[in-house]
Structure formats: structure tokens, C-alpha cells
Design a protein around this motif. Structure first.
Motif, mmCIF file in Angstrom:
data_model
loop_
_atom_site.group_PDB
_atom_site.id
_atom_site.type_symbol
_atom_site.label_atom_id
_atom_site.label_comp_id
_atom_site.label_asym_id
_atom_site.label_seq_id
_atom_site.Cartn_x
_atom_site.Cartn_y
_atom_site.Cartn_z
ATOM 1 N N CYS A 57 30.081 17.036 -7.819
ATOM 2 C CA CYS A 57 29.906 15.640 -8.241
ATOM 3 C C CYS A 57 30.741 15.323 -9.475
ATOM 4 N N ASP A 58 30.802 16.250 -10.412
ATOM 5 C CA ASP A 58 31.597 16.035 -11.624
ATOM 6 C C ASP A 58 33.079 15.923 -11.277
ATOM 7 N N CYS A 62 31.180 11.466 -8.467
ATOM 8 C CA CYS A 62 30.261 10.842 -7.524
ATOM 9 C C CYS A 62 28.838 11.295 -7.836
ATOM 10 N N SER A 63 27.883 10.751 -7.131
ATOM 11 C CA SER A 63 26.489 11.167 -7.312
ATOM 12 C C SER A 63 26.061 11.999 -6.105
ATOM 13 N N THR A 64 24.926 12.665 -6.235
ATOM 14 C CA THR A 64 24.420 13.454 -5.114
ATOM 15 C C THR A 64 24.102 12.556 -3.918
ATOM 16 N N SER A 65 23.728 11.312 -4.170
ATOM 17 C CA SER A 65 23.444 10.400 -3.044
ATOM 18 C C SER A 65 24.724 10.012 -2.302
ATOM 19 N N ASP A 66 25.878 10.108 -2.957
ATOM 20 C CA ASP A 66 27.157 9.903 -2.272
ATOM 21 C C ASP A 66 27.490 11.124 -1.416
#
Length: 73
Positions: A57-58, A62-66
Motif C-alpha cells: 500500500c505504501d 493505496c489503501s487496503t480497500s483498494d
């Protein structure tokens, strides 16, 4: 015997394509082995590691939901 409860779909392939990073550059930045990346890309990973998810994600901003999506049966 347990009942099927759905699956987790990993959208890393799409996110990586959108980022424009090569697989090698991504592995370098996210500190992943190529075999780990292939497991995530092919959705064959069996045990999610939160440290690896955080690095992915980093690196992709992005986010975990992405990255992850729950698909019910």
C-alpha cells in the motif's frame, strides 16, 4: 466439514499496471521477493502478511480497500 464463506480477491495486478512500475522496481521498493509478488498477482497467496500489505500500500499509495475485496459465495 466447513461451509464455504467467500473469497478475498487481490487487485494488485490492476494497481501495479496503473502505477507504471515494472515488477522488478516494485519488488525493490516494496521489499518483496519475486515469488511473493507472483503469488499476490495470481491471487494464490494463502496467508496475508500485514507487514507486506503495508509495504504494498505504501509503495502504490493505496489503501487496503483498494487492494483487497471480499467476494461472498
Amino acid at each position: 466439514m466447513s461451509e464455504a464463506r467467500g473469497t478475498i480477491e487481490i487487485h494488485l495486478k490492476e494497481l501495479l499496471q496503473e502505477s507504471g512500475l515494472s515488477k522488478n522496481k516494485f519488488c525493490q521498493r516494496a521489499e518483496l521477493q519475486r515469488s511473493q509478488l507472483d503469488s499476490y498477482l495470481n491471487n494464490t497467496i494463502t496467508c496475508l502478511d500485514i507487514e507486506v500489505l503495508a509495504r504494498i500500500c505504501d509503495t502504490l499509495d493505496c489503501s487496503t480497500s483498494d487492494l483487497l475485496e471480499y467476494k461472498p459465495c
